[in-house]
Design an enzyme around this catalytic site. Structure first.
Site, mmCIF file in Angstrom:
data_model
loop_
_atom_site.group_PDB
_atom_site.id
_atom_site.type_symbol
_atom_site.label_atom_id
_atom_site.label_comp_id
_atom_site.label_asym_id
_atom_site.label_seq_id
_atom_site.Cartn_x
_atom_site.Cartn_y
_atom_site.Cartn_z
ATOM 1 N N GLY A 118 0.805 -1.205 0.000
ATOM 2 C CA GLY A 118 0.000 0.000 0.000
ATOM 3 C C GLY A 118 0.842 1.261 0.000
ATOM 4 N N CYS A 119 0.448 2.201 0.867
ATOM 5 C CA CYS A 119 1.113 3.506 0.904
ATOM 6 C C CYS A 119 2.553 3.417 1.404
ATOM 7 C CB CYS A 119 0.318 4.454 1.792
ATOM 8 S SG CYS A 119 -1.337 4.837 1.151
ATOM 9 N N ALA A 120 2.898 2.357 2.102
ATOM 10 C CA ALA A 120 4.271 2.203 2.596
ATOM 11 C C ALA A 120 5.234 1.778 1.504
ATOM 12 C CB ALA A 120 4.303 1.173 3.726
#
Length: 385
Positions: free
Chosen positions: A137-139
């Site tokens: 995801g955003c990581a």
């Protein structure tokens, strides 16, 4: 040491403003018992504009997961090459100089990965390594930086291309009516980023150390429900408070490196929302201006998932960079709950400040001429050098 060079960014030509988002929410969910709360949460995100890969009328329809994934593949193939070409030019390298491609995306699926298509169509060597990252995801933007650093340390002198392609609007689910889903509908945007990590030479952030941290027992706080209709974003109400748990990891990694995390010269972090940045200011004892580039990304483009850290870094370059030797931090946060953290110092001459950023292309169609072949891209696409 490996140097993270200047990123190239592009956002699609279709724009939706905060006012339009609020009006749509009022129209589509007029009878929702918690509409007032959802509207306040959307307004408090600080997001003023977002870019969408399709017009809003098409975004709001759901033709099925198959059709949506076809849109993802078609638009990625149409838009990614131009961004990659600019990133290579920023690094003063050619496709044949790249030894590894890291492709990051959580909003569509391809197998073989987009990496294979890029190698076959853009002049990369056939022995170029491929590492797709699809489930962070955003990581994943921060993770890509860290894995590129690991590769350059293991194979000194090699070069890594990172590509982040996030079409978050293709994950819109009209039947998801929870407050968290309504908030997400007003928060996420679409963008493409590419950046090169050079194993030798280059101007940018010379990465010196990287680290990861997972907060135990939080794996369900940010997740996808994978169903017949595609990816359903699921957000726990406790997520906005996670910086209290992650800030010590940032401080600890900096301490291991002999640095005070509160005294660095620049901070490039994932802006999932304003609460994330406000809490980091509090827990790391920093002024709000420390995260000005991440805040600008959030305001102008929304949460663009794994591409956030690259968009924020591009803004640092556009601002003229910082003096050589200035220490800084890059961090991405996402499902797990996971933090991916890099520490590094600025090397090379400061970048030339941009006087006009971004450049809005409003002509019916334009052609950019590169060393290989002309590249055409959709009218209205905004590109950031």
């Amino acid at each position: 040491m490996a140097t993270l060079c200047r990123p190239a960014i592009a956002v699609p030509e279709h724009v939706i403003t905060l006012g339009e988002t609020l009006d749509l929410a009022r129209t589509l969910h007029a009878g929702h018992p918690r509409l007032g709360l959802a509207l306040r949460l959307i307004e408090n995100t600080g997001v003023r504009t977002r870019h969408l890969v399709q017009p809003i009328e098409q975004t709001l329809t759901h033709p099925g997961f198959t059709a949506r994934n076809q849109v993802y593949e078609r638009e990625a193939k149409a838009r990614v090459p131009e961004v990659v070409e600019r990133a290579l030019r920023h690094a003063e390298l050619a496709a044949r100089d790249i030894d590894l491609i890291l492709y990051v995306s959580c909003t569509g699926f391809m197998m073989p990965s987009m990496t294979a298509w890029l190698i076959n169509t853009m002049g990369f060597r056939s022995d170029t390594r491929q590492v797709p990252i699809a489930q962070l995801g955003c990581a994943a933007g921060g993770a890509a930086v860290n894995r590129a650093h690991d590769f350059c340390r293991a194979y000194p002198g090699t070069n890594v291309l990172i590509v982040a392609c996030e079409f978050c609007s293709l994950c819109y689910q009209p039947t998801d009516l929870g407050v968290g889903s309504l908030l997400s509908n007003g928060l996420f945007g679409d963008a493409i980023a590419a950046v090169v990590m050079r194993g030798h030479g280059g101007t940018g952030v010379e990465i010196e150390r990287n680290g990861s941290h997972l907060v135990p027992e939080t794996e369900n706080w940010i997740s996808y429900g994978v169903r017949d209709t595609g990816f359903h974003f699921q957000l726990d109400k406790r997520v906005p408070g996670t910086m209290e748990m992650l800030a010590p990891a940032l401080r600890g990694l900096a301490g291991q490196h002999g640095w005070d995390v509160s005294g660095l010269g620049f901070y490039i972090v994932h802006a999932g929302g304003p609460r994330i940045l406000d809490d980091l200011c509090h827990f790391l004892n920093l002024e709000p201006a420390a995260f000005r580039y991440s805040r600008a990304t959030l305001t102008e483009r929304g949460n663009i998932a794994s591409a956030v850290v690259f968009d924020a870094l591009a803004r640092l370059f556009a601002d003229g960079g910082v003096p050589a030797g200035t220490p800084g931090l890059i961090a991405g946060f996402g499902p797990g709950i996971t933090a991916e953290i890099s520490l590094g110092s600025w090397v090379g001459a400061p970048a030339e400040p941009e006087r006009r950023r971004p450049r809005a292309v409003s002509t019916s169609d334009i052609t950019l001429v590169h060393q290989s072949a002309p590249r055409r891209f959709p009218a209205g696409t905004t590109i950031t050098e």
